[in-house]
Motif scaffolding. Structure first.
Motif, PDB file in Angstrom:
ATOM      1  N   GLY A   1       3.443   6.853  -1.421  1.00 36.59           N
ATOM      2  CA  GLY A   1       4.039   6.506  -0.142  1.00 36.59           C
ATOM      3  C   GLY A   1       5.318   7.284   0.112  1.00 36.59           C
ATOM      4  O   GLY A   1       5.601   7.720   1.235  1.00 36.59           O
TER       5      GLY A   1
ATOM      6  N   GLU B   1       0.813  -1.213   0.000  1.00 34.60           N
ATOM      7  CA  GLU B   1       0.000   0.000   0.000  1.00 34.60           C
ATOM      8  C   GLU B   1       0.849   1.267   0.000  1.00 34.60           C
ATOM      9  O   GLU B   1       0.436   2.303  -0.513  1.00 34.60           O
ATOM     10  CB  GLU B   1      -0.936   0.033   1.221  1.00 34.60           C
ATOM     11  N   ARG B   2       2.027   1.199   0.589  1.00 37.19           N
ATOM     12  CA  ARG B   2       2.857   2.410   0.643  1.00 37.19           C
ATOM     13  C   ARG B   2       4.055   2.303  -0.299  1.00 37.19           C
ATOM     14  O   ARG B   2       4.804   3.284  -0.446  1.00 37.19           O
ATOM     15  CB  ARG B   2       3.316   2.691   2.076  1.00 37.19           C
ATOM     16  N   ARG B   3       4.239   1.156  -0.940  1.00 40.11           N
ATOM     17  CA  ARG B   3       5.407   0.991  -1.806  1.00 40.11           C
ATOM     18  C   ARG B   3       5.119   1.582  -3.190  1.00 40.11           C
ATOM     19  O   ARG B   3       4.998   0.904  -4.182  1.00 40.11           O
ATOM     20  CB  ARG B   3       5.773  -0.482  -1.925  1.00 40.11           C
TER      21      ARG B   3
END
Lengths: 496, 245
Positions: free
Chosen positions: A145, A139-141
């Motif tokens: 992010g 989700e943050r890669r």
């Protein structure tokens, strides 16, 4: 150096895992793995299954169209295709040596592109993997992010790229797919106003580039993956200048073997096909170039930032040269073979590009108005430049009517074809062998491909947006596991 | 009889003065009212073949480039129906040829491209024909690229009427119509064409080009970089009128 994992001995007895398409790669690439019942890896291939056909449809077109037409190969490095083609058509009008103003404008254009392309790759594409970890939460890669976790760094990346694009715009009239090079020179002189606009921010660009080098070095030196992730011996090739210096625009070809010994040096690139040949394999649309003197099995080589820093003797700008020395020292005096060192090398090149822009902006020749030269006409032309992703060959033949009869392009990614395959094999053998498939493991393979910033990715560069499906089959072809990544990046395990 | 200065007609409810013998097109352009057009070059006799300059005169369609202006007539040009018709005509021109603007050296100087922008074309709408047309690069100075030809006939007329050479003609019918060259071999190299011919100089698209000149004019300095075709055409027309009357 031939790859043991290219072809399995008994493929019918093995199960097949397919990663298709590979994400963040323009067009259509896929990775196939053949595994035995213990999930041991027996075969890994990176397939490029797209087909472009530029070499075919350029046939019959007038030669002066070529640089503008072929730059459409790419949305990120069109300048490289534009200039490689321009150098080839210079030969048609007998102008291999340009006026000082024309050559320096082309060089400025080229380093502007090098800056924006390298910034795009490092900050937008690679940094999520490098900053958060290869198997960090998906989700943050991504770039969002990065913006959330490191806003200053993300903004620097955006502004670095913007600066490079502005350099291109001042010379080509547009940031992407403009016009500049014409047979024997350039179509527009740079004005003092345009030069001064570029001068205004260059000191900041150099400073940010230095910081990016430091970051990439720290990441490389502190990552547990660096020594083992796609680290394999190979030949390296690039253009180098007359004195062995790093040169993106012109020079001779130099190749070194895995131990650093010279294979060939200062080869006039118009004779490239005396030293390089392309092999065709039935499972990929992309050819496999190799150094003729080393043979098909051992003659494959790497190009791009890592190869350039391995082949050149020095860099002409001081800050980048100091970083190059550190880079080479880290390899213990030999060549650096680690795939992840591409990122570090790429940032050193970005720093060199920034310094070179600064130097060229102070060069009085840059504002010259004598932009075109002509000589004896010829019917064959070869142009070679160092594109962001590596050595780029354009070779054309025209007829007496001045239309193209034959075209041959060896793009950077083609040169790296075998190397990318090798990197994927190494990573698969080390990280996937015997493991249950997860998104994080899948990303390890993509990280290996991404390090080469393949030209296939030039047009899209859309983070995590491409759909992906991995299936695990047993030896009888029974589906054991399926992992699906949707177009919105969401992962799901579909019931089997 | 009214003096010339008193003669007017109405174009889109705007009063347009005209001189005896002037066409609706000429009078409109003199007054600064742009009417889209492709086959017509005001330096030469009108041809009324592209139909882009069609206007409605007293309820009936006419090509404005050949329609004489008449005092008191009511003319409509800028109407939704006519704009749509012009868009459609232009789209058909794009699909029946092979027009690759991104790599075409005429980009920025091309009347077809500029007209498309002026008319707000977002796509070609119709399926591409992808016709196979022969290119003639045999002449040392001139390239004939039939892929880009819109069959406006300007080269035919100018070669016949101005250059007095009759180098070009059209052959075939309907969608199979192509430009042909008058020479023993059918190739330009064996014709009377020279780079100085007006027929070669004024092709509105990139079908007839001087060799080796492509992309010499940088982006930003091309004709339609500086002004839209509506503005440029009116200014050029008025400048011509100021010189020639």
């Amino acid at each position: 150096m031939s790859s043991v994992l290219e072809t399995a001995t008994n493929p019918r007895d093995l199960k097949r895992v397919v990663i298709e398409p590979v994400t963040r790669v323009e067009g259509h690439g896929k990775v196939t793995l053949l595994l035995d019942e213990q999930n041991r890896v027996h075969q890994v291939r990176l397939h490029i299954v797209e087909f472009r056909g530029f070499e075919k449809f350029i046939q019959g077109r007038p030669y002066w169209e070529i640089p503008v037409m072929v730059q459409r190969l790419c949305g990120i490095c069109p300048v490289s295709h534009h200039l490689a083609a321009a150098k080839a058509i210079d030969m048609f009008v007998g102008a291999r040596k340009l006026t000082p103003a024309a050559e320096k404008l082309r060089r400025l254009l080229h380093v502007g592109q090098m800056l924006q392309s390298h910034a795009l790759h490092f900050f937008h594409l690679a940094s999520p993997d490098l900053l958060f970890g290869f198997d960090s939460e998906v989700e943050r890669r991504n770039i969002v992010g990065v913006i959330a976790a490191h806003p200053d760094l993300a903004v620097q990346g955006v502004k670095l790229r913007k600066y490079g694009q502005e350099v291109i715009r001042h010379i080509m009239g547009k940031r992407v797919h403009g016009t500049a090079a014409i047979p024997g020179g350039m179509n527009k002189a740079l004005t003092a106003t345009e030069r001064d606009l570029m001068r205004r921010d260059i000191a900041q660009v150099v400073a940010w580039s230095r910081a990016a080098v430091a970051l990439s070095r720290t990441v490389f030196e502190t990552s547990e993956h660096s020594p083992v992730f796609g680290n394999f011996p190979s030949n390296h090739m690039s253009l180098i200048g007359e004195d062995g210096e790093l040169d993106f625009y012109d020079g001779g070809l130099r190749a070194r073997d895995a131990e650093g010994a010279t294979i060939f040096d200062h080869v006039d690139y118009i004779h490239y096909n005396r030293h390089i040949r392309e092999e065709v394999k039935p499972w990929s649309y992309m050819k496999f170039p190799f150094i003729i003197g080393k043979g098909e099995a051992d003659g494959w080589y790497r190009v791009g930032p890592l190869a350039r820093l391995n082949t050149c003797d020095r860099i002409t700008t001081p800050l980048a040269e100091a970083e190059r020395q550190g880079f080479r020292a880290a390899a213990g005096g030999g060549l650096q073979h680690a795939t992840l060192a591409y990122h570090w090398a790429r940032m050193i090149e970005m720093l060199h590009a920034a310094e070179e822009i600064e130097r060229l902006l102070d060069d009085p020749d840059l504002l010259g108005t004598d932009l075109v030269t002509r000589g004896a006409k010829a019917l064959e032309g070869v142009g070679v430049v160092e594109a962001p992703r590596g050595t780029l060959f354009h070779h054309y033949k025209i007829n007496e009517d001045e239309v193209v009869e034959k075209a041959n392009l060896i793009v950077s990614t083609t040169n790296n074809n075998q190397a990318m395959n090798e990197a994927v094999r190494q990573v698969a053998a080390r990280y996937l062998d015997g493991k249950k498939l997860t998104e994080g493991l899948l990303n390890h393979i993509e990280v290996a491909i991404r390090a080469y910033d393949p030209c296939l990715s030039c047009a899209t560069h859309a983070l995590g947006k491409m759909p992906l499906q991995i299936e695990l089959l047993d030896a009888e072809g029974l589906l054991l596991d399926r992992l699906v990544k949707g177009a919105d990046g969401t992962l799901s395990c579909e019931p089997v | 009889m009214c003096p010339d200065s008193a003669k007017t007609f109405y174009l889109d409810n705007r009063e347009i003065p005209f001189k005896e013998g002037q066409t609706v097109f000429d009078a409109a352009m003199t007054a600064g009212a742009y009417i889209p057009h492709l086959c017509h070059n005001p330096d030469y006799e009108p041809h009324s073949s592209c139909r882009l300059c069609t206007v409605i005169v007293n309820g009936r369609p006419f090509a404005s480039c050949t329609q004489p202006a008449v005092a008191g007539q009511m003319v409509q040009s800028d109407t939704p129906e006519l704009r749509e018709m012009r868009r459609m005509l232009t789209q058909m021109l794009f699909v029946e040829g092979n027009h690759y603007c991104p790599s075409c050296e005429k980009s920025g100087n091309c009347k077809l491209q500029a007209t498309a922008y002026e008319l707000g074309l977002q796509d070609n709408h119709f399926p591409q024909f992808f016709p196979k047309r022969e290119r003639d690069a045999s002449h040392p100075d001139i390239l004939l690229d039939r892929d880009r030809c819109i069959l406006c006939g300007l080269c035919v007329r100018v070669s016949r009427d101005i250059d007095k050479k009759n180098v070009f003609a059209m052959t075939g019918r309907g969608i199979h119509t192509v430009i042909v060259v008058d020479s023993p071999s059918g190739e330009l190299k064996d014709s009377k064409a020279t780079a100085q011919d007006e027929a070669v100089q004024h092709c509105p698209v990139g079908a007839l080009l001087l060799k080796g000149k492509g992309f010499e004019v940088p982006i930003g300095e091309r004709i339609y970089d500086k002004a839209s075709i509506s503005v440029h055409s009116v200014e050029a027309f008025q400048a011509r009128e100021a010189v020639h009357g």
